[in-house]
Enzyme design. Sequence first.
Site: not given
Lengths: 281, 281
Positions: A133, A245, A247, A227, A198
Amino acid sequence: MEPPLRDLPQLLVINPPAFFNYGDPFAAKFAVLRAWESPLPLPGFLSAHAQSARALLCSGAARCRRRGMAVANAGEVFSDDVADEAVGLALAVLRRVSAADRFVRRGLWAEEGDFALGSKLAGKRVGIVGLGSIGLQVAKRLEAFGCPVSYNSRTKKPSVSYPFYANVNSQQTQTHHMIDKSVLLALGKDGILINVCRGAIIDEKELVQSLVRGEIRGAGLDVFENEPNVPEELLSLDNVILSPHVAVFTEESFQDLAELMIANLEAFFSNEPLITLVIDE
Amino acid sequence: MEPPLRDLPQLLVINPPAFFNYGDPFAAKFAVLRAWESPLPLPGFLSAHAQSARALLCSGAARCRRRGMAVANAGEVFSDDVADEAVGLALAVLRRVSAADRFVRRGLWAEEGDFALGSKLAGKRVGIVGLGSIGLQVAKRLEAFGCPVSYNSRTKKPSVSYPFYANVNSQQTQTHHMIDKSVLLALGKDGILINVCRGAIIDEKELVQSLVRGEIRGAGLDVFENEPNVPEELLSLDNVILSPHVAVFTEESFQDLAELMIANLEAFFSNEPLITLVIDE
């Protein structure tokens, strides 16, 4: 009048999701068992307080499914935001938005004059790795920029007319480091890489080398292998946009997610079908 | 064999356009009269060297038209790039792309953890001031983000179905400072402003106050009232993206512009119709 807490259905939360920073949206409708706040070790907390809990808020749907629990996920709540961020990063890398912003803030426009040219997004060929999606929303946006889109995914999507490539590179057998040196070389010195997926899908060491050497034009990275640590070489490069991170996260999507989770929980406790039930493939 | 310089048609250039920094694309086909390099004052240069020149490269089409010269402009060469930059700035402001980039570069992700949420572009209402070829390209892109678009322009466009507003604000009689305090108040604390047009259409002092006070959410500014000077208050704000008037400029559009100008000049010297002839309205 609100019903007393003990009459609310119990919701077990082992670790708080990030949006708990902005208030607990479940408190009005559920008795939230806040395991992370308890001084007890988790097994002790569970046996003391959560014996009768029938709903759990967590990440890691696969293990729940293996134990036969019904799982509802975030559905497509985040697809727009992640797609927006992907396009935003692509524009920021190509048009050097953050480098330009630094240039102006440091007073260099008045001192030095012209800022080095960026590169066009309109018309650039785009390959999307993973056309779920989110990937479909990215494709829809980039089509409006006049970008020809092609994609890679596990299987060809019969409903999609974009050209399909079965592999990102010829060695690809898994997603770990699927973006490796051969892919970076194929992108070449006018190519850019955007990662909103990722960190581990990219061989980060190779990416850093490619960026330092100018073997690719730039990268927009919302995720990293280790991270919150970011490779130090990237911190001084003008051809990268670094993002912590985020988004998936906007004020609006957090709100939408909380509403969706509450609706799923209410459906569950009313014996109705879950709204975003995960079905095993 | 190239013909000798004196047989090439003469092209008078009074001030070099910015892309001359990247090489003179006309040198192979025209005898470029480089007025800005001459020690003579301009009238002296013109009478000494440019008496027989029939083509001029300059900005300021209006005065040429008033003297009856045929004028060719840049056509729509820049529309894609300016539209791309407008969308890029909108995404950068809403999703806090440059602030996030600073946050990561300063090591704050590892030190402080969560970065404050941005806001969604998808679905936000967008008003476009001026719906020429650039505005239409912005509209097309933002429609793909699910943004309902409306517009203001001198006249309603019969070919366009977006809702039309005759004025940006009720006091508007001219473009100078048409984005004034009343417009900023109407945008409100969740609204953002993107300017890729000209600095003077915004009352910059009012904008700075609105941004400092958080009366609007943010702004993406490629142009300013007194370039290259940028109001000092903006230099430390996280809710603005500052850009040194580069919306029109990419490597590709410079190349396209040079090709279009050469094609227009070749048409002129061959007595063919100009490709992007300016016709008075």
